[in-house]
Design a protein around this motif. Structure first.
Motif, mmCIF file in Angstrom:
data_model
loop_
_atom_site.group_PDB
_atom_site.id
_atom_site.type_symbol
_atom_site.label_atom_id
_atom_site.label_comp_id
_atom_site.label_asym_id
_atom_site.label_seq_id
_atom_site.Cartn_x
_atom_site.Cartn_y
_atom_site.Cartn_z
ATOM 1 N N GLU A 38 -17.058 -7.720 -16.551
ATOM 2 C CA GLU A 38 -18.439 -7.730 -16.068
ATOM 3 C C GLU A 38 -18.616 -8.719 -14.924
ATOM 4 O OE1 GLU A 38 -22.959 -8.806 -17.654
ATOM 5 O OE2 GLU A 38 -21.231 -8.978 -19.003
ATOM 6 N N ARG A 39 -17.918 -9.816 -14.992
ATOM 7 C CA ARG A 39 -18.074 -10.843 -13.962
ATOM 8 C C ARG A 39 -17.558 -10.399 -12.596
ATOM 9 N NH1 ARG A 39 -19.031 -16.329 -14.926
ATOM 10 N NH2 ARG A 39 -19.816 -16.740 -17.025
ATOM 11 N N VAL A 40 -16.706 -9.397 -12.558
ATOM 12 C CA VAL A 40 -16.184 -8.935 -11.267
ATOM 13 C C VAL A 40 -16.791 -7.600 -10.850
ATOM 14 C CG1 VAL A 40 -14.036 -10.177 -11.647
ATOM 15 C CG2 VAL A 40 -14.151 -7.750 -12.233
ATOM 16 N N ASP A 41 -17.785 -7.120 -11.589
ATOM 17 C CA ASP A 41 -18.399 -5.847 -11.222
ATOM 18 C C ASP A 41 -18.960 -5.871 -9.803
ATOM 19 O OD1 ASP A 41 -17.776 -4.425 -13.473
ATOM 20 O OD2 ASP A 41 -19.691 -4.769 -14.491
ATOM 21 N N GLY A 42 -19.444 -7.024 -9.377
ATOM 22 C CA GLY A 42 -20.004 -7.128 -8.032
ATOM 23 C C GLY A 42 -18.987 -6.995 -6.919
ATOM 24 N N TRP A 43 -17.714 -7.030 -7.269
ATOM 25 C CA TRP A 43 -16.681 -6.896 -6.241
ATOM 26 C C TRP A 43 -16.565 -5.460 -5.734
ATOM 27 C CZ3 TRP A 43 -11.966 -9.979 -8.635
ATOM 28 C CH2 TRP A 43 -12.312 -11.340 -8.720
ATOM 29 N N GLY A 44 -17.012 -4.505 -6.504
ATOM 30 C CA GLY A 44 -16.894 -3.111 -6.093
ATOM 31 C C GLY A 44 -15.508 -2.539 -6.216
ATOM 32 N N TRP A 45 -14.631 -3.188 -7.005
ATOM 33 C CA TRP A 45 -13.276 -2.687 -7.181
ATOM 34 C C TRP A 45 -13.288 -1.405 -8.013
ATOM 35 C CZ3 TRP A 45 -9.275 -7.181 -8.206
ATOM 36 C CH2 TRP A 45 -9.245 -8.012 -7.088
ATOM 37 N N THR A 46 -12.250 -0.609 -7.861
ATOM 38 C CA THR A 46 -12.138 0.682 -8.528
ATOM 39 C C THR A 46 -11.753 0.501 -9.994
ATOM 40 O OG1 THR A 46 -11.328 1.628 -6.443
ATOM 41 C CG2 THR A 46 -10.997 2.924 -8.447
ATOM 42 N N PRO A 47 -12.436 1.165 -10.938
ATOM 43 C CA PRO A 47 -11.968 1.146 -12.327
ATOM 44 C C PRO A 47 -10.573 1.756 -12.417
ATOM 45 C CG PRO A 47 -14.233 1.924 -12.219
ATOM 46 C CD PRO A 47 -13.725 1.871 -10.805
ATOM 47 N N GLY A 48 -9.695 1.095 -13.169
ATOM 48 C CA GLY A 48 -8.332 1.576 -13.304
ATOM 49 C C GLY A 48 -7.345 0.739 -12.513
ATOM 50 N N MET A 49 -6.095 1.150 -12.528
ATOM 51 C CA MET A 49 -5.019 0.385 -11.918
ATOM 52 C C MET A 49 -4.668 0.831 -10.509
ATOM 53 S SD MET A 49 -2.373 -0.505 -15.015
ATOM 54 C CE MET A 49 -1.592 -1.746 -13.971
ATOM 55 N N GLN A 50 -5.408 1.800 -9.961
ATOM 56 C CA GLN A 50 -5.150 2.257 -8.599
ATOM 57 C C GLN A 50 -6.421 2.136 -7.767
ATOM 58 O OE1 GLN A 50 -2.825 5.996 -8.310
ATOM 59 N NE2 GLN A 50 -2.868 5.991 -10.549
ATOM 60 N N PRO A 51 -6.416 1.313 -6.744
ATOM 61 C CA PRO A 51 -7.613 1.232 -5.901
ATOM 62 C C PRO A 51 -7.837 2.531 -5.142
ATOM 63 C CG PRO A 51 -5.790 0.015 -4.918
ATOM 64 C CD PRO A 51 -5.333 0.439 -6.286
ATOM 65 N N ALA A 52 -9.083 2.950 -5.082
ATOM 66 C CA ALA A 52 -9.418 4.149 -4.310
ATOM 67 C C ALA A 52 -9.236 3.857 -2.822
ATOM 68 C CB ALA A 52 -10.853 4.558 -4.592
ATOM 69 N N PRO A 53 -9.047 4.895 -2.009
ATOM 70 C CA PRO A 53 -8.907 4.671 -0.565
ATOM 71 C C PRO A 53 -10.079 3.909 0.036
ATOM 72 C CG PRO A 53 -8.267 6.909 -1.118
ATOM 73 C CD PRO A 53 -8.862 6.322 -2.372
ATOM 74 N N ASP A 54 -11.285 4.085 -0.530
ATOM 75 C CA ASP A 54 -12.452 3.389 0.003
ATOM 76 C C ASP A 54 -12.810 2.143 -0.796
ATOM 77 O OD1 ASP A 54 -13.268 4.663 -2.285
ATOM 78 O OD2 ASP A 54 -15.119 5.490 -1.437
ATOM 79 N N ALA A 66 0.820 -1.213 0.000
ATOM 80 C CA ALA A 66 0.000 0.000 0.000
ATOM 81 C C ALA A 66 0.852 1.260 0.000
ATOM 82 C CB ALA A 66 -0.935 -0.014 1.214
ATOM 83 N N ALA A 67 2.039 1.201 0.614
ATOM 84 C CA ALA A 67 2.898 2.386 0.675
ATOM 85 C C ALA A 67 3.253 2.904 -0.706
ATOM 86 C CB ALA A 67 4.177 2.055 1.442
ATOM 87 N N ALA A 68 3.295 2.020 -1.699
ATOM 88 C CA ALA A 68 3.652 2.437 -3.050
ATOM 89 C C ALA A 68 2.637 3.404 -3.636
ATOM 90 C CB ALA A 68 3.786 1.214 -3.956
ATOM 91 N N LEU A 69 1.397 3.374 -3.129
ATOM 92 C CA LEU A 69 0.343 4.231 -3.662
ATOM 93 C C LEU A 69 -0.130 5.290 -2.678
ATOM 94 C CD1 LEU A 69 -1.879 1.550 -5.461
ATOM 95 C CD2 LEU A 69 0.119 2.774 -6.326
ATOM 96 N N THR A 70 0.072 5.065 -1.397
ATOM 97 C CA THR A 70 -0.503 5.972 -0.394
ATOM 98 C C THR A 70 0.514 6.895 0.254
ATOM 99 O OG1 THR A 70 -0.271 4.306 1.353
ATOM 100 C CG2 THR A 70 -2.341 4.326 0.118
ATOM 101 N N ASP A 71 1.788 6.563 0.211
ATOM 102 C CA ASP A 71 2.825 7.440 0.747
ATOM 103 C C ASP A 71 3.194 8.443 -0.342
ATOM 104 O OD1 ASP A 71 5.607 8.417 1.190
ATOM 105 O OD2 ASP A 71 5.469 7.169 2.988
#
Length: 406
Positions: free
Chosen positions: A366-382, A113-118
């Protein structure tokens, strides 16, 4: 003499506590009886030749070892039950939603996580992901990203691999050894049972590893010596990540019949994070002799370890993005195994790592839409945070034919 006897007794009690796990109930009963007797002698103050037979501090230490042995015994029993209790074992068509597709599970060493949040570290990593999203979008590849909580931090990659593959929380070596001696449906076995040819690519490994086939179920293991690298040693594992991915493409994927599933270790981002090589045109990678030992490749590079860490993670991710850009028909899961050492993250870092699914097929996304993951290569903080042991069941559930989470 009294001190020597005490030391020997403490060591004996410690050794007995380890015997508990090996010999289960009989040893535990004997150890408990001995500890109780020792405690009684300590409390009563019985002496021989003017010396106490048992001291209160030593009795306390004995109780601590007994408690530890009992905890290990209980955990071993509970973990054994969890290994055997697997509702997915034997289920048909677990991966029908990925039929015919080549699938790569790519672990990027120390990508935490430090790679994206620091902020100081992220400035060397997030531009790579931003550019990757844009370039992949141009070839029709979409990305979804989230967070996984790793069972380890700083080291112990094998614990993360076992956790992701087995759907069980493997947070210490005792559990790891217990799991590898058992029978459990892994992601690899699920792919193999469904008709995929499976491989594990381990560029930094030189020793035989029979558990790779016996437990995980890989058809083939490819260690560093199998990859044909003829360039200079670059980093901890010696083989740069782009070369590893180039070898995977030409040796495992190109011109083959039937789908391939491969787990790949990328190790250019392993401590001590020396200066990574530049990304090469794929046609120039060859046998690796094109690489040169640029200034810093044999040493640690700049003194700022956090900058070195960011540069190495950025290189690993850029290599993955470039491969998928060249071959957008791949389905790639790219994730970290654990956070880097405290010299990068500081004391007591969170255990979360980024995870991204890349696919050029809209149905896969489409099959993973129910996971609620963030579109793109960086997950949102939430973005959702799952424990890593939750991933196996969610993944298999999403890609079972006709059954995917909404």
């Amino acid at each position: 003499m009294t001190v020597l006897v005490g030391v020997l007794l403490v060591r004996s009690v410690a050794r007995l506590s380890r015997v508990v796990v090996a010999h289960r109930r009989g040893a535990l009963a004997a150890l408990l009886v001995g500890a109780l007797a020792w405690g009684a002698l300590a409390v009563s103050g019985v002496q021989v030749a003017g010396q106490a037979v048992a001291s209160t501090p030593t009795a306390g230490l004995a109780r601590e070892h007994v408690a530890g042995g009992w905890a290990d015994y209980r955990d071993e029993s509970a973990f054994g039950t969890a290994i055997a209790d697997d509702e997915l074992a034997g289920q048909p068509d677990l991966l029908g939603g990925l039929a015919g597709k080549d699938v790569l599970v790519v672990f990027v060493e120390s990508y935490g996580a430090a790679a994206l949040t620091d902020p100081d570290i992220a400035k060397g990593v997030t531009p790579v992901l931003d550019a990757g999203e844009e370039s992949l979008g141009q070839v029709g590849v979409e990305a979804r990203s989230g967070w996984l909580t790793s069972p380890t931090v700083g080291a112990g990659s094998w614990l993360a691999h076992a956790t992701l593959q087995s759907g069980l929380w493997v947070d210490d070596d005792r559990r790891y050894e217990q799991l590898l001696a058992a029978d459990r449906l892994t992601l690899t076995r699920a792919f193999s049972d469904a008709g995929w040819r499976t491989s594990f690519v381990l560029p930094a490994v030189a020793e035989p590893w029979p558990q790779g086939t016996e437990f995980y179920g890989f058809d083939r293991l490819h260690a560093g010596d199998d990859l044909g690298y003829r360039g200079p040693e670059l980093g901890w594992g010696g083989i740069p990540d782009q070369y590893t991915l180039a070898w995977v493409w030409r040796s495992l994927l190109a011109g083959t019949d039937g789908p391939v599933m491969a787990e790949i270790d990328l190790v250019s981002s392993h401590n001590p994070w020396p200066q990574p090589p530049p990304l090469l045109p794929w046609g120039d990678v060859g046998d690796g002799s094109t690489y040169t030992c640029m200034p810093g490749c044999a040493a640690q590079g700049p003194q700022d370890v956090r900058s070195r860490y960011a540069a190495s993670v950025g290189y690993s991710l850029e290599s993955v993005v470039s491969l998928v850009e060249e071959h957008p028909d791949l389905v790639v899961l790219v994730l970290g195994d654990h956070q880097p050492w405290g010299q990068v993250t500081g004391d007591d870092p969170r255990h979360d790592v980024p995870v991204t699914l890349l696919a050029g097929d809209a149905e896969v996304i489409e099959r993973v839409d129910g996971w609620g993951w963030t579109p793109g290569m960086q997950p949102a903080p939430d973005s959702p945070v799952w424990r890593m042991d939750a991933f196996r069941d969610r993944f298999l559930g999403a890609f079972s034919r006709g059954v995917h989470e909404r």
